[in-house]
Scaffold this active site. Structure first.
Site, mmCIF file in Angstrom:
data_model
loop_
_atom_site.group_PDB
_atom_site.id
_atom_site.type_symbol
_atom_site.label_atom_id
_atom_site.label_comp_id
_atom_site.label_asym_id
_atom_site.label_seq_id
_atom_site.Cartn_x
_atom_site.Cartn_y
_atom_site.Cartn_z
ATOM 1 N N ASP A 1 -23.376 81.897 49.444
ATOM 2 C CA ASP A 1 -24.656 81.340 49.901
ATOM 3 C C ASP A 1 -25.593 81.056 48.729
ATOM 4 O O ASP A 1 -26.804 80.961 48.893
ATOM 5 C CB ASP A 1 -25.316 82.261 50.953
ATOM 6 N N HIS B 1 -29.084 81.271 50.605
ATOM 7 C CA HIS B 1 -29.474 82.641 50.947
ATOM 8 C C HIS B 1 -30.780 82.752 51.758
ATOM 9 O O HIS B 1 -30.822 83.369 52.819
ATOM 10 C CB HIS B 1 -29.588 83.428 49.639
ATOM 11 N N SER C 1 -31.178 89.954 53.952
ATOM 12 C CA SER C 1 -30.756 90.346 52.604
ATOM 13 C C SER C 1 -30.818 91.862 52.401
ATOM 14 O O SER C 1 -30.249 92.616 53.171
ATOM 15 C CB SER C 1 -31.610 89.577 51.585
#
Ligand SMILES: *[C@@H]1O[C@H](CO)[C@@H](O)[C@H](O)[C@H]1NC(C)=O
Ligand SMILES: *[C@@H]1O[C@H](CO)[C@@H](O)[C@H](O)[C@H]1NC(C)=O
Length: 432
Positions: free
Chosen positions: A361, A395, A202
């Site tokens: 996601d 995610h 991320s």
């Protein structure tokens, strides 16, 4: 596809056997350096006499620290205490120094990340953050024979800061680059000069990618075996516009912190990926595409100088998202309902928007994920690029869910980089 891969997770279940196998040949492993998601890195602080507490109550609280380093982020006990949270928030916020042209701590507050070089400082020790902050990934790597500080390293960063456009002052990121460079060199040296596998999740991806892109090419080729970037898109995500809009009106202590820091701009949808014809925020009077971001930020209530900071420091950075020119694998979830449009019909950005969902996601939009294939994959300088898109994976699941973790680890362990197809595994889910 997954069935053709080494079945690592079943092995993990037979831990005792695998342990023996792994410990007889630990030297076969390439060193791994991890960059976690935002707020997974912890921060320590120290106060000097220059610090002016915001209230007498805070002044009394701060006396306890007495010039010593203490845990600023994250101390849940303090953040959950309504009397203490504003004191902590005051020390966590950043201010923009107009003379230096850079963000810095409030006067009298010094900060440093906890345990640079180790994965032990990640917030994964909090059960709620275990999956999101690489707890399961670290565990899985350790079960394969990786050891913290020997061939497994953590590169926590000050998540309040963000990499900024070239030519803009950013002491925090410059310093981080130096430390990460030294860490990568150390990791390689300590492991028979093997090049390093850099793994990010991320927000960590922005730091890793910009670190690579600002390192001389020969250095990259010599020290980086593989860059594995999980759950980062090439152009941010729509939902983040809500985060920015809400922290302007939200008066809670942590919202004040979010509002003060430059990383509130980093994952905003970028015009590099989102086009001029797609409104991302819809109101009765005006729509905003990624190309209208300055107007949106102003409408959401950010002062003009901050909008300018977005335009000068962050936007050029987002437009410069580019191929790292080292073997790269992007691994993302796809096929999960993801906010694609935010409707603030009455134009009140303090309220929760109505959300129109699309593909992604769960956080990062598919447009942003698919753009990796062109932005990185189609760059003629980029020799090895692979994109793995896992259907139905969210995610944080990419670094914690059993099936995804197995896939991720097999990429981390990958020995050879023969380019077959650059874009594999994309199975679009027909209907959300
Ligand atoms: C968190 O804050 C409490 C109360 O101020 C303190 O007792 C505790 O030691 C702190 N925790 C850490 C990890 O510093
Ligand atoms: C905003 O976009 C929507 C479609 O998402 C469109 O129907 C509407 O007419 C647009 N409004 C304005 C003011 O442009």
């Amino acid at each position: 596809m997954a069935t053709q891969l080494p079945r690592l997770l079943p092995l993990l279940l037979f831990l005792p056997f695998f342990h023996i196998a792994a410990s007889t040949s630990p030297s076969g492993l390439h060193p791994v350096v991890l960059l976690p998601d935002t707020t997974c890195s912890q921060l320590e602080a120290r106060l000097t006499d220059a610090y002016v507490p915001p209230s007498p109550q805070c002044a009394a609280h701060h006396k306890d620290h007495d010039g010593r380093w203490f845990r600023l982020w994250k101390n849940t006990t303090e953040l959950d205490d309504p009397a203490v949270a504003p004191c902590v928030a005051d020390q966590l916020r950043l201010v923009f120094d107009h003379v230096a042209g850079d963000y810095r701590n409030v006067p009298g507050v010094e900060t440093r990340v906890l345990d640079f070089g180790s994965t032990r400082g990640f917030l994964a020790d909090e059960p709620a953050n275990r999956n999101r902050c690489m707890g399961r990934l670290v565990e899985a790597l350790e079960e394969l024979g990786y050891r913290d500080g020997e061939n497994l390293f953590g590169a926590p960063y000050d998540f309040r800061q963000s990499p900024v456009a070239l030519g803009q002052p950013c002491r925090a990121f410059s310093r981080y680059r130096q430390r990460l460079r030294a860490l990568v060199e150390h990791a390689s040296r300590a492991n028979g000069d093997r090049p390093v596998v850099l793994v990010s999740h991320s927000e960590g991806g922005y730091f890793a990618l910009e670190f690579l892109n600002r390192s001389p090419l020969p250095w990259r080729r010599r020290h980086i075996k593989h860059f594995v970037m999980a759950s980062t898109g090439a152009g941010g995500f729509v939902r983040f516009m809500e985060v920015v809009a809400s922290c302007v009106s939200d008066v809670s202590p942590l919202a004040r912190v979010r509002r003060s820091v430059p990383s509130k701009f980093t994952p905003l949808p970028s015009p590099k990926v989102f086009d001029r014809d797609t409104p991302l925020v819809v109101t009765r009077d005006k729509n905003y595409t990624a190309h209208d971001m300055p107007a949106f930020l102003a409408a959401a209530g950010l002062p003009e100088f901050e909008v300018t900071l977005y335009e000068t420091r962050e936007l050029p950075m987002a437009m410069n998202f580019r191929a790292p020119v080292v073997p790269t694998t992007c691994i993302n979830g796809i096929g999960v309902p993801t906010a694609e449009k935010l409707v603030y019909w009455d134009g009140n950005f303090g309220e929760a928007p109505e959300i129109v969902y699309g593909d992604g996601d769960g956080l990062v939009n598919s447009a942003s994920i698919l753009a990796l294939d062109t932005v990185i994959g189609d760059d003629p300088m980029q020799q090895y690029y692979k994109s793995i898109k896992i259907a139905g994976m969210y995610h944080a699941g990419v670094i914690s869910d059993g099936v995804a973790l197995e896939r991720l680890i097999s990429e981390i362990l990958r020995e050879s980089f023969v380019q077959d197809s650059k874009k594999v595994d994309y199975r679009r889910v027909a209907q959300l």
